[in-house]
Motif scaffolding. Structure first.
Motif, mmCIF file in Angstrom:
data_model
loop_
_atom_site.group_PDB
_atom_site.id
_atom_site.type_symbol
_atom_site.label_atom_id
_atom_site.label_comp_id
_atom_site.label_asym_id
_atom_site.label_seq_id
_atom_site.Cartn_x
_atom_site.Cartn_y
_atom_site.Cartn_z
ATOM 1 N N GLU A 20 10.829 17.194 -44.747
ATOM 2 C CA GLU A 20 11.096 17.348 -46.175
ATOM 3 C C GLU A 20 10.972 15.960 -46.798
ATOM 4 O O GLU A 20 11.927 15.188 -46.813
ATOM 5 N N TRP A 21 9.771 15.631 -47.304
ATOM 6 C CA TRP A 21 9.489 14.272 -47.754
ATOM 7 C C TRP A 21 10.401 13.825 -48.881
ATOM 8 O O TRP A 21 10.848 12.676 -48.893
ATOM 9 N N SER A 22 10.714 14.679 -49.815
ATOM 10 C CA SER A 22 11.585 14.262 -50.913
ATOM 11 C C SER A 22 12.969 13.886 -50.392
ATOM 12 O O SER A 22 13.544 12.875 -50.806
ATOM 13 N N LYS A 23 13.490 14.648 -49.456
ATOM 14 C CA LYS A 23 14.792 14.331 -48.864
ATOM 15 C C LYS A 23 14.702 13.061 -48.025
ATOM 16 O O LYS A 23 15.564 12.183 -48.114
ATOM 17 N N PHE A 24 13.674 12.946 -47.209
ATOM 18 C CA PHE A 24 13.485 11.765 -46.370
ATOM 19 C C PHE A 24 13.395 10.510 -47.234
ATOM 20 O O PHE A 24 14.066 9.514 -46.969
ATOM 21 N N GLN A 25 12.582 10.564 -48.288
ATOM 22 C CA GLN A 25 12.398 9.402 -49.155
ATOM 23 C C GLN A 25 13.669 9.049 -49.914
ATOM 24 O O GLN A 25 13.871 7.886 -50.256
ATOM 25 N N SER A 26 14.537 10.016 -50.166
ATOM 26 C CA SER A 26 15.792 9.709 -50.838
ATOM 27 C C SER A 26 16.789 9.034 -49.898
ATOM 28 O O SER A 26 17.720 8.375 -50.347
ATOM 29 N N LEU A 27 16.591 9.188 -48.593
ATOM 30 C CA LEU A 27 17.509 8.618 -47.601
ATOM 31 C C LEU A 27 16.994 7.346 -46.936
ATOM 32 O O LEU A 27 17.786 6.534 -46.456
ATOM 33 N N VAL A 28 15.675 7.172 -46.869
ATOM 34 C CA VAL A 28 15.082 6.052 -46.131
ATOM 35 C C VAL A 28 14.160 5.271 -47.049
ATOM 36 O O VAL A 28 13.185 5.817 -47.572
ATOM 37 N N CYS A 29 14.455 3.980 -47.227
ATOM 38 C CA CYS A 29 13.624 3.163 -48.116
ATOM 39 C C CYS A 29 12.311 2.801 -47.420
ATOM 40 O O CYS A 29 12.243 2.711 -46.190
ATOM 41 N N PRO A 30 11.238 2.605 -48.184
ATOM 42 C CA PRO A 30 9.926 2.300 -47.606
ATOM 43 C C PRO A 30 9.879 1.020 -46.773
ATOM 44 O O PRO A 30 9.005 0.859 -45.942
ATOM 45 N N GLN A 31 10.836 0.120 -46.960
ATOM 46 C CA GLN A 31 10.857 -1.123 -46.195
ATOM 47 C C GLN A 31 11.583 -0.978 -44.851
ATOM 48 O O GLN A 31 11.629 -1.917 -44.056
ATOM 49 N N GLY A 38 8.791 9.289 -28.793
ATOM 50 C CA GLY A 38 8.187 10.559 -28.402
ATOM 51 C C GLY A 38 7.171 10.980 -29.443
ATOM 52 O O GLY A 38 7.088 12.135 -29.840
ATOM 53 N N CYS A 39 6.389 9.997 -29.900
ATOM 54 C CA CYS A 39 5.484 10.198 -31.042
ATOM 55 C C CYS A 39 4.285 11.087 -30.742
ATOM 56 O O CYS A 39 3.590 11.499 -31.662
ATOM 57 N N GLY A 40 4.039 11.373 -29.461
ATOM 58 C CA GLY A 40 2.868 12.185 -29.139
ATOM 59 C C GLY A 40 1.601 11.483 -29.572
ATOM 60 O O GLY A 40 1.371 10.328 -29.233
ATOM 61 N N TYR A 41 0.793 12.154 -30.358
ATOM 62 C CA TYR A 41 -0.472 11.577 -30.807
ATOM 63 C C TYR A 41 -0.348 10.896 -32.173
ATOM 64 O O TYR A 41 -1.349 10.525 -32.778
ATOM 65 N N GLY A 42 0.881 10.727 -32.658
ATOM 66 C CA GLY A 42 1.107 9.916 -33.845
ATOM 67 C C GLY A 42 1.014 10.618 -35.187
ATOM 68 O O GLY A 42 0.901 9.976 -36.220
ATOM 69 N N ARG A 43 1.107 11.919 -35.190
ATOM 70 C CA ARG A 43 0.956 12.671 -36.432
ATOM 71 C C ARG A 43 2.006 12.283 -37.472
ATOM 72 O O ARG A 43 1.670 12.045 -38.636
ATOM 73 N N ILE A 44 3.263 12.188 -37.065
ATOM 74 C CA ILE A 44 4.325 11.837 -38.012
ATOM 75 C C ILE A 44 4.179 10.384 -38.457
ATOM 76 O O ILE A 44 4.329 10.072 -39.642
ATOM 77 N N GLY A 45 3.860 9.494 -37.520
ATOM 78 C CA GLY A 45 3.655 8.087 -37.889
ATOM 79 C C GLY A 45 2.560 7.924 -38.923
ATOM 80 O O GLY A 45 2.691 7.148 -39.878
ATOM 81 N N LYS A 46 1.493 8.683 -38.762
ATOM 82 C CA LYS A 46 0.388 8.636 -39.728
ATOM 83 C C LYS A 46 0.863 9.091 -41.109
ATOM 84 O O LYS A 46 0.535 8.472 -42.122
ATOM 85 N N LYS A 47 1.666 10.161 -41.143
ATOM 86 C CA LYS A 47 2.194 10.642 -42.427
ATOM 87 C C LYS A 47 3.144 9.627 -43.048
ATOM 88 O O LYS A 47 3.153 9.435 -44.258
ATOM 89 N N LEU A 48 3.966 8.991 -42.207
ATOM 90 C CA LEU A 48 4.877 7.966 -42.715
ATOM 91 C C LEU A 48 4.092 6.833 -43.373
ATOM 92 O O LEU A 48 4.413 6.415 -44.485
ATOM 93 N N ILE A 49 3.073 6.348 -42.697
ATOM 94 C CA ILE A 49 2.257 5.263 -43.234
ATOM 95 C C ILE A 49 1.569 5.706 -44.520
ATOM 96 O O ILE A 49 1.545 4.967 -45.511
ATOM 97 N N HIS A 50 1.041 6.913 -44.528
ATOM 98 C CA HIS A 50 0.384 7.456 -45.724
ATOM 99 C C HIS A 50 1.348 7.519 -46.915
ATOM 100 O O HIS A 50 0.938 7.391 -48.062
ATOM 101 N N ASN A 51 2.640 7.722 -46.623
ATOM 102 C CA ASN A 51 3.649 7.821 -47.667
ATOM 103 C C ASN A 51 4.335 6.487 -47.965
ATOM 104 O O ASN A 51 5.389 6.461 -48.603
ATOM 105 N N GLY A 52 3.739 5.371 -47.525
ATOM 106 C CA GLY A 52 4.230 4.053 -47.911
ATOM 107 C C GLY A 52 5.187 3.384 -46.956
ATOM 108 O O GLY A 52 5.693 2.304 -47.242
#
Length: 69
Positions: A20-31, A38-52
């Motif tokens: 839930e990106w809106s919830k995540f972004q309200s709790l975790v600052c981009p810095q 357990g990142c697997g092939y990095g799908r979540i990491g890629k989304k995190l980077i894409h979202n700043g």
């Protein structure tokens, strides 16, 4: 599953976990420093980077998952 089993599944598996990106972004600052353990092939990491979120590190014990990423 252990790392060997994940290595065998690496080319076939596709994860569908959504954040839930809106919830995540309200709790975790981009810095924030983020560890995707357990990142697997990095799908979540890629989304995190894409979202700043630029301070992201992914770690996985399955070598073939990392290679796929």
């Amino acid at each position: 599953m252990d790392a060997e089993a994940w290595d065998k599944a690496a080319k076939q598996v596709n994860f569908n976990l959504e954040i839930e990106w809106s919830k995540f972004q309200s709790l975790v600052c981009p810095q924030a420093r983020l560890l995707d353990f357990g990142c697997g092939y990095g799908r979540i990491g890629k989304k995190l980077i894409h979202n700043g979120y630029l301070n992201v590190v992914g770690v996985d014990s399955a070598f073939c998952m990392v290679l796929r990423g």
